[in-house]
Design a protein around this motif. Structure first.
Motif, PDB file in Angstrom:
ATOM      1  N   TRP A 179      19.632  44.831  37.068  1.00  0.00           N
ATOM      2  CA  TRP A 179      20.148  45.559  35.908  1.00  0.00           C
ATOM      3  C   TRP A 179      21.207  44.733  35.185  1.00  0.00           C
ATOM      4  CZ3 TRP A 179      25.113  47.082  34.784  1.00  0.00           C
ATOM      5  CH2 TRP A 179      25.257  47.878  33.662  1.00  0.00           C
ATOM      6  N   ALA A 180      22.141  44.170  35.958  1.00  0.00           N
ATOM      7  CA  ALA A 180      23.225  43.389  35.354  1.00  0.00           C
ATOM      8  C   ALA A 180      22.683  42.147  34.657  1.00  0.00           C
ATOM      9  CB  ALA A 180      24.244  43.003  36.426  1.00  0.00           C
ATOM     10  N   ALA A 184      30.332  41.552  33.858  1.00  0.00           N
ATOM     11  CA  ALA A 184      31.352  42.118  34.752  1.00  0.00           C
ATOM     12  C   ALA A 184      30.734  42.624  36.053  1.00  0.00           C
ATOM     13  CB  ALA A 184      32.098  43.244  34.041  1.00  0.00           C
ATOM     14  N   VAL A 185      29.584  43.271  35.960  1.00  0.00           N
ATOM     15  CA  VAL A 185      28.918  43.780  37.168  1.00  0.00           C
ATOM     16  C   VAL A 185      28.424  42.618  38.027  1.00  0.00           C
ATOM     17  CG1 VAL A 185      26.943  45.104  38.010  1.00  0.00           C
ATOM     18  CG2 VAL A 185      28.347  46.011  36.164  1.00  0.00           C
ATOM     19  N   LEU A 186      27.870  41.577  37.408  1.00  0.00           N
ATOM     20  CA  LEU A 186      27.430  40.407  38.180  1.00  0.00           C
ATOM     21  C   LEU A 186      28.604  39.770  38.920  1.00  0.00           C
ATOM     22  CD1 LEU A 186      24.856  38.469  35.974  1.00  0.00           C
ATOM     23  CD2 LEU A 186      24.477  39.501  38.192  1.00  0.00           C
ATOM     24  N   ILE A 187      29.706  39.600  38.237  1.00  0.00           N
ATOM     25  CA  ILE A 187      30.894  39.027  38.883  1.00  0.00           C
ATOM     26  C   ILE A 187      31.374  39.948  40.001  1.00  0.00           C
ATOM     27  CG2 ILE A 187      33.331  38.461  38.528  1.00  0.00           C
ATOM     28  CD1 ILE A 187      32.479  37.458  35.710  1.00  0.00           C
ATOM     29  N   GLY A 188      31.362  41.255  39.753  1.00  0.00           N
ATOM     30  CA  GLY A 188      31.777  42.213  40.775  1.00  0.00           C
ATOM     31  C   GLY A 188      30.902  42.157  42.014  1.00  0.00           C
ATOM     32  N   LYS A 246      30.490  40.702  47.624  1.00  0.00           N
ATOM     33  CA  LYS A 246      29.695  40.101  48.699  1.00  0.00           C
ATOM     34  C   LYS A 246      30.458  38.980  49.387  1.00  0.00           C
ATOM     35  CE  LYS A 246      26.315  42.752  48.778  1.00  0.00           C
ATOM     36  NZ  LYS A 246      26.115  43.581  49.957  1.00  0.00           N
ATOM     37  N   ILE A 247      31.207  38.196  48.616  1.00  0.00           N
ATOM     38  CA  ILE A 247      32.005  37.124  49.224  1.00  0.00           C
ATOM     39  C   ILE A 247      33.084  37.711  50.129  1.00  0.00           C
ATOM     40  CG2 ILE A 247      33.729  35.336  48.717  1.00  0.00           C
ATOM     41  CD1 ILE A 247      32.014  34.594  46.279  1.00  0.00           C
TER      42      ILE A 247
END
Length: 93
Positions: A60-61, A79-83, A88-89
């Protein structure tokens, strides 16, 4: 229609202000899979649901980032991809 920064940020190609839209299939799958992980809290089913939820949210992102109707939607995708990546990290460490 003028090409002001406001217009590019919040309007779609038809001139309508778009901040939120009806959920598309990846977002619906993310919602359903995320809710099901609250029911199936352990085991292989939970793992599969977690992978489905994260994969569909990533999809979706990614779609919003590259095909969003305006700059706001594209920024939301970024923003969602970075989040997702940051969470996960942190989860791995």
């Amino acid at each position: 229609m003028q090409n002001t920064l406001f217009d590019k940020t919040f309007r779609d190609s038809n001139g309508k202000i778009v901040v939120a839209e009806m959920p598309n299939p990846p977002l619906i799958l993310w919602i359903v899979a995320s809710l099901l992980t609250l029911i199936f809290t352990t085991g292989k089913i939970n793992t599969v649901l977690d992978v489905l939820a994260n994969g569909s949210l990533f999809t979706w992102a990614w779609l919003e980032l590259f095909q969003g109707v305006n700059y706001f939607r594209r920024a939301l995708g970024l923003a969602v991809l970075i989040g997702i990546i940051v969470l996960k990290i942190q989860y791995v460490q």
